[in-house]
Scaffold this active site. Sequence first.
Site, short mmCIF file in Angstrom:
data_model
loop_
_atom_site.label_atom_id
_atom_site.label_comp_id
_atom_site.label_asym_id
_atom_site.label_seq_id
_atom_site.Cartn_x
_atom_site.Cartn_y
_atom_site.Cartn_z
N GLY A 64 -4.74 -7.80 -26.17
CA GLY A 64 -3.77 -7.02 -27.14
C GLY A 64 -3.65 -7.55 -28.64
O GLY A 64 -4.62 -8.09 -29.54
N GLY A 113 -4.03 -9.27 -22.71
CA GLY A 113 -3.76 -7.58 -22.54
C GLY A 113 -5.10 -7.46 -21.79
O GLY A 113 -5.23 -6.19 -20.68
N GLU A 136 -2.49 -17.44 -23.91
CA GLU A 136 -1.15 -16.38 -25.32
C GLU A 136 -0.93 -18.15 -25.46
O GLU A 136 -0.41 -18.24 -26.65
CB GLU A 136 -0.31 -16.00 -24.08
CG GLU A 136 -0.86 -14.73 -24.01
CD GLU A 136 -1.88 -14.64 -22.59
OE1 GLU A 136 -1.88 -15.74 -21.81
OE2 GLU A 136 -1.76 -13.45 -22.01
N ASP A 144 1.09 -13.25 -20.03
CA ASP A 144 2.47 -12.05 -19.86
C ASP A 144 1.70 -11.17 -19.71
O ASP A 144 0.59 -11.13 -18.85
CB ASP A 144 2.90 -11.65 -21.45
CG ASP A 144 2.02 -10.92 -22.16
OD1 ASP A 144 1.16 -11.21 -22.49
OD2 ASP A 144 2.41 -9.97 -22.99
#
Length: 638
Positions: A64, A113, A136, A144
Amino acid sequence: MSDIHIRTEGHAGRITLTRPKALNALSYDMCLAIEAAVDRWRDDPNVALIVLDADGDRAFCAGGDIAEMYATGTTGDYAYGRQFWRDEYRLNAKLDEYPKPIVSFLHGFVMGGGVGLGGHCSHRIVCESTQLSMPEVGIGFVPDVGGTYLLARAPGRLGEYLGMTAAHMSAGDAIHAGFADTFVPQDAWDALKTALIETGDVAHITAAARPAPAAPLAALQPQIDRLFAGEGLSDIVNMLRQDDSDFAATALKALGRNAPLSLAVTLEMIHRLRGSTGLTIRKALELEYRVSHRIMEHGDFLEGIRAAIIDKDRSPKWRHALDKVPAVEVSKMLMPLGKDTLDFRERAMNIGFIGLGNMGAPMAANLAAAGHAVKGFDVAGTTAEGVTQVATAAEAATGADVVITMLPNGEILRSVAADIISHMSKGAVLLDCSTVDVGSARAVAELASAADVGVLDAPVSGGIGGAAGGTLTFMVGGSPEAFATAKPLFDIMGQKAVHCGASGSGQAAKICNNMILGVTMIATCEAFALADKLGLSREAMFDVVSTSSGYSWSMNAYCPAPGVGPQSPADNGYLPGFAADLMLKDLRLSQQAAEAADADTPLGQAATELYRTFVEDEDGSGKDFSAMLPRLEKRGRG
Ligand code: NAD
């Protein structure tokens, strides 16, 4: 948008990430554009499947885009990041639950992401260059985008290992771990995409599949299962310290680079999810969001980004030492969020609402209650609950994603449209829900299109009860793109939205429907008046007709006889409800259209004349249209 190319080709919806210089990092705008496209294609009969791929040699998507999150988060503003995550997670769930096949082509780096985007699709294809990971914890965050859903279901303790060390998976590893499905050599990808697009048939994937390459992680599985079985972070760290294998030393080194609080929370999340019955991606995302919501304020996330991406010093100052993370900190990160719980609701829109009368006011209030920001304007100065009242129509339209009009007639609609369109953003949608003539709907559509504003004519059926209860039916004319934008709003204001075709067709459907309504109401009232004179009780009349071939909405749902059938305006002294004046307006619109189209409508014509007499020459104005019954019951044949 130049970062992404969305289009349809053959039988496929196609999404290509076109940001190779940034390793196709997923920005907020890209995320929203993908969601809008998959929403649009869900019910599009021309789209049999979706092909999701990316430009450039190096990455499908390396994560992301966190620059803006860092910029806002470091000023103490966490709202941007939280909204980005909420919207991104909703997209992750949509991809997992999508009713049509989505084929993702995952080459090069597929991280964070990128896994959220390509890793929940129904058909996930990998190749020689694939390097997939959930890194992450290295920036003080946790896996996530639904990553914990995949990690919790990976074989043995592989999920713990991958989530905590951020180790890369090769194509073989990714298939072994359940992050991918099929290996197809990259030089066969173009031919496979062409076949998918031309046929819309995923059977071509099986034909192109080759045996998965070896999975080094599968060979390490016994060690991973033994070393990563600990209950808490310190158990795992101790096991790794006590083991003298190279594998344990390398894994311990990896853990040493990552944020200890993130490691402990990741472990706890995987344990909880694996133990939960009926695990779904939504459960995983909801748990992940508890962390996302808090991580900027209470975790190592901002420090992690600083060290890795902003200052690039690679020496983050984590809050805790590796084996000294207080259990209470882990619990706090994972506490339920109460009113902030991730609920997968559609993104809040900015809405302008013009015309807050009997219908408009409750419709606008429902949109506000659903969390949208609604600015309202009415010449009469009326407003609605939750709506911000503004001084002009132009002000309501400025900055709105969607402007809704609910006005008395076509003439007023045309003048309001001429006033507001120049204030609307390009790409915004003008959604007219009033009942107007087809000509006005088309004229407004032309005006809007010339200004690059989307437009829909979407008259409603269901009356003020439906407007208040959010159970209206919308009959919609306009482009599929504008329809997709407005769909979440239809879902709030109504129970059904039918896309009838090009601009004007919503109004066409509405006036045809209401011509039937006018005629059946008169017929129902005539029959009651006749039954009275034949000595039949109204109750008996209702009981028979409502279950016999004479039944209709006018009889069954809106019975014009007081005290009979379900509650209706007849039980309230014939106060509207749906005013006879409005019925006359709709019948006139139907006859105007019938004349223009040279259609023979003798009963429509008779109904128009009867309501005209009732409203203009008698006492019908201001009464409900079902007050035709007291009018008829008083009369004889003469
Ligand atoms: P209404 O008269 O109660 O509401 C119309 C509102 O528009 C009024 O509040 C008026 O002040 C406002 N208005 C007029 N000119 C304006 C302008 N230039 N700028 C801003 N506001 C302006 O009527 P309603 O019952 O809410 O119906 C609205 C539309 O919905 C009509 O087209 C009607 O045919 C249609 N409709 C009504 C029903 C129903 O049962 N009432 C059912 C289906 C469809």
